[in-house]
Design a protein around this motif. Structure first.
Motif, PDB file in Angstrom:
ATOM      1  N   MET A 211      -4.339   9.179   7.494  1.00  0.00           N
ATOM      2  CA  MET A 211      -4.942   9.201   6.121  1.00  0.00           C
ATOM      3  C   MET A 211      -5.000   8.083   5.168  1.00  0.00           C
ATOM      4  SD  MET A 211      -6.774  11.639   4.937  1.00  0.00           S
ATOM      5  CE  MET A 211      -7.620  11.724   3.275  1.00  0.00           C
ATOM      6  N   GLY A 212      -4.060   7.176   5.463  1.00  0.00           N
ATOM      7  CA  GLY A 212      -3.838   5.933   4.548  1.00  0.00           C
ATOM      8  C   GLY A 212      -4.497   4.913   4.920  1.00  0.00           C
ATOM      9  N   LEU A 213      -4.145   3.732   4.566  1.00  0.00           N
ATOM     10  CA  LEU A 213      -4.972   2.509   5.053  1.00  0.00           C
ATOM     11  C   LEU A 213      -4.701   1.926   6.180  1.00  0.00           C
ATOM     12  CD1 LEU A 213      -4.986   0.828   1.651  1.00  0.00           C
ATOM     13  CD2 LEU A 213      -6.969   1.777   2.548  1.00  0.00           C
ATOM     14  N   ASP A 214      -4.221   2.697   7.126  1.00  0.00           N
ATOM     15  CA  ASP A 214      -3.888   2.093   8.669  1.00  0.00           C
ATOM     16  C   ASP A 214      -5.085   1.758   9.527  1.00  0.00           C
ATOM     17  OD1 ASP A 214      -4.175   4.755   8.665  1.00  0.00           O
ATOM     18  OD2 ASP A 214      -2.667   5.180   9.683  1.00  0.00           O
ATOM     19  N   ASN A 215      -6.163   2.441   8.911  1.00  0.00           N
ATOM     20  CA  ASN A 215      -7.333   2.472   9.864  1.00  0.00           C
ATOM     21  C   ASN A 215      -8.002   1.442   9.312  1.00  0.00           C
ATOM     22  OD1 ASN A 215      -9.712   2.948  11.015  1.00  0.00           O
ATOM     23  ND2 ASN A 215     -10.084   5.347  10.634  1.00  0.00           N
ATOM     24  N   PRO A 216      -8.631   0.558  10.212  1.00  0.00           N
ATOM     25  CA  PRO A 216      -9.441  -0.642   9.891  1.00  0.00           C
ATOM     26  C   PRO A 216     -10.677  -0.302   8.903  1.00  0.00           C
ATOM     27  CG  PRO A 216      -8.680  -0.903  11.983  1.00  0.00           C
ATOM     28  CD  PRO A 216      -8.375   0.346  11.560  1.00  0.00           C
ATOM     29  N   ILE A 217     -11.318   0.813   9.314  1.00  0.00           N
ATOM     30  CA  ILE A 217     -12.538   1.305   8.596  1.00  0.00           C
ATOM     31  C   ILE A 217     -12.176   1.627   7.054  1.00  0.00           C
ATOM     32  CG2 ILE A 217     -14.344   3.024   8.474  1.00  0.00           C
ATOM     33  CD1 ILE A 217     -14.304   2.919  11.554  1.00  0.00           C
ATOM     34  N   HIS A 218     -10.936   1.870   6.741  1.00  0.00           N
ATOM     35  CA  HIS A 218     -10.534   2.470   5.396  1.00  0.00           C
ATOM     36  C   HIS A 218     -10.340   1.183   4.781  1.00  0.00           C
ATOM     37  CE1 HIS A 218      -8.736   6.708   6.904  1.00  0.00           C
ATOM     38  NE2 HIS A 218     -10.242   6.712   6.603  1.00  0.00           N
ATOM     39  N   ILE A 219      -9.866   0.096   5.279  1.00  0.00           N
ATOM     40  CA  ILE A 219      -9.608  -0.983   4.665  1.00  0.00           C
ATOM     41  C   ILE A 219     -11.098  -1.657   4.408  1.00  0.00           C
ATOM     42  CG2 ILE A 219      -8.722  -3.603   4.686  1.00  0.00           C
ATOM     43  CD1 ILE A 219      -6.282  -2.018   6.529  1.00  0.00           C
ATOM     44  N   ALA A 220     -11.895  -1.565   5.277  1.00  0.00           N
ATOM     45  CA  ALA A 220     -13.417  -2.200   5.088  1.00  0.00           C
ATOM     46  C   ALA A 220     -14.086  -1.474   3.924  1.00  0.00           C
ATOM     47  CB  ALA A 220     -13.951  -2.223   6.107  1.00  0.00           C
ATOM     48  N   PHE A 221     -13.887  -0.191   3.989  1.00  0.00           N
ATOM     49  CA  PHE A 221     -14.515   0.586   2.830  1.00  0.00           C
ATOM     50  C   PHE A 221     -13.749   0.211   1.575  1.00  0.00           C
ATOM     51  CE2 PHE A 221     -14.970   4.603   0.493  1.00  0.00           C
ATOM     52  CZ  PHE A 221     -16.024   4.478   0.464  1.00  0.00           C
ATOM     53  N   VAL A 222     -12.449  -0.008   1.441  1.00  0.00           N
ATOM     54  CA  VAL A 222     -11.945  -0.464   0.040  1.00  0.00           C
ATOM     55  C   VAL A 222     -12.502  -1.711  -0.373  1.00  0.00           C
ATOM     56  CG1 VAL A 222      -9.696  -0.767  -1.017  1.00  0.00           C
ATOM     57  CG2 VAL A 222      -9.857   1.143   0.227  1.00  0.00           C
ATOM     58  N   LEU A 223     -12.313  -2.721   0.779  1.00  0.00           N
ATOM     59  CA  LEU A 223     -12.958  -4.065   0.240  1.00  0.00           C
ATOM     60  C   LEU A 223     -14.456  -4.026  -0.148  1.00  0.00           C
ATOM     61  CD1 LEU A 223     -11.287  -6.116   3.214  1.00  0.00           C
ATOM     62  CD2 LEU A 223     -10.521  -5.920   0.743  1.00  0.00           C
ATOM     63  N   LEU A 224     -15.254  -3.147   0.520  1.00  0.00           N
ATOM     64  CA  LEU A 224     -16.543  -3.097   0.075  1.00  0.00           C
ATOM     65  C   LEU A 224     -16.666  -2.613  -1.414  1.00  0.00           C
ATOM     66  CD1 LEU A 224     -19.689  -3.237   0.796  1.00  0.00           C
ATOM     67  CD2 LEU A 224     -19.474  -0.801   1.570  1.00  0.00           C
ATOM     68  N   ILE A 225     -16.085  -1.765  -1.923  1.00  0.00           N
ATOM     69  CA  ILE A 225     -15.927  -1.092  -3.020  1.00  0.00           C
ATOM     70  C   ILE A 225     -15.291  -2.203  -4.324  1.00  0.00           C
ATOM     71  CG2 ILE A 225     -14.884   0.813  -4.737  1.00  0.00           C
ATOM     72  CD1 ILE A 225     -14.848   2.387  -2.503  1.00  0.00           C
ATOM     73  N   VAL A 226     -14.552  -2.914  -3.770  1.00  0.00           N
ATOM     74  CA  VAL A 226     -13.874  -3.903  -4.497  1.00  0.00           C
ATOM     75  C   VAL A 226     -14.960  -5.122  -4.700  1.00  0.00           C
ATOM     76  CG1 VAL A 226     -12.375  -5.927  -4.631  1.00  0.00           C
ATOM     77  CG2 VAL A 226     -11.259  -3.634  -4.189  1.00  0.00           C
ATOM     78  N   LEU A 227     -15.711  -5.237  -3.780  1.00  0.00           N
ATOM     79  CA  LEU A 227     -16.723  -6.358  -3.590  1.00  0.00           C
ATOM     80  C   LEU A 227     -17.804  -5.847  -4.795  1.00  0.00           C
ATOM     81  CD1 LEU A 227     -17.850  -9.036  -2.763  1.00  0.00           C
ATOM     82  CD2 LEU A 227     -18.890  -7.792  -0.866  1.00  0.00           C
ATOM     83  N   LEU A 228     -18.301  -4.604  -4.611  1.00  0.00           N
ATOM     84  CA  LEU A 228     -19.315  -4.084  -5.518  1.00  0.00           C
ATOM     85  C   LEU A 228     -19.001  -3.973  -6.905  1.00  0.00           C
ATOM     86  CD1 LEU A 228     -20.646  -1.282  -3.213  1.00  0.00           C
ATOM     87  CD2 LEU A 228     -21.682  -3.287  -3.903  1.00  0.00           C
ATOM     88  N   VAL A 229     -17.686  -3.780  -7.202  1.00  0.00           N
ATOM     89  CA  VAL A 229     -17.235  -3.398  -8.638  1.00  0.00           C
ATOM     90  C   VAL A 229     -17.024  -5.121  -9.288  1.00  0.00           C
ATOM     91  CG1 VAL A 229     -15.239  -2.765 -10.059  1.00  0.00           C
ATOM     92  CG2 VAL A 229     -16.079  -1.586  -8.145  1.00  0.00           C
ATOM     93  N   PHE A 230     -16.470  -5.720  -8.537  1.00  0.00           N
ATOM     94  CA  PHE A 230     -16.067  -7.085  -9.248  1.00  0.00           C
ATOM     95  C   PHE A 230     -17.006  -8.105  -8.784  1.00  0.00           C
ATOM     96  CE2 PHE A 230     -11.827  -5.460  -9.084  1.00  0.00           C
ATOM     97  CZ  PHE A 230     -11.598  -5.326 -10.313  1.00  0.00           C
ATOM     98  N   GLY A 231     -17.883  -7.898  -7.910  1.00  0.00           N
ATOM     99  CA  GLY A 231     -18.920  -9.077  -7.520  1.00  0.00           C
ATOM    100  C   GLY A 231     -18.490 -10.095  -6.628  1.00  0.00           C
TER     101      GLY A 231
END
Length: 82
Positions: free
Chosen positions: A1-21
């Motif tokens: 359920m944490g960030l050990d799954n690579p898909i979760h990490i990619a999802f978090v990075l995508l959200i950061v990219l969308l928020v900050f540009g």
């Protein structure tokens, strides 16, 4: 359920990219790195050669403090009671 799954990490990075540009991410990385570096140096007490160059040298002439007369004291006068 944490960030050990690579898909979760990619999802978090995508959200950061969308928020900050994309333009602000390198700036955020640099500021985060310099902040962590400054914190590490302040904890360890080490000073880098670049910081030594930026330190202010001691003043060439000493500063002398001269007392100034109080103008309010000069205006008051002592008069004997009548």
């Amino acid at each position: 359920m944490g960030l050990d799954n690579p898909i979760h990490i990619a999802f978090v990075l995508l959200i950061v990219l969308l928020v900050f540009g994309a333009k602000r991410l390198p700036e955020l990385g640099r500021s985060l790195g310099s902040g962590m570096r400054g914190f590490k140096e302040s904890i360890s007490g080490e000073v880098s050669p670049e910081q030594i160059d930026h330190l202010d040298p001691a003043p060439a002439t000493p500063v002398v403090m001269v007392p100034v007369a109080d103008p309010a004291a000069e205006r008051t006068s002592v008069r004997p009671a009548a």
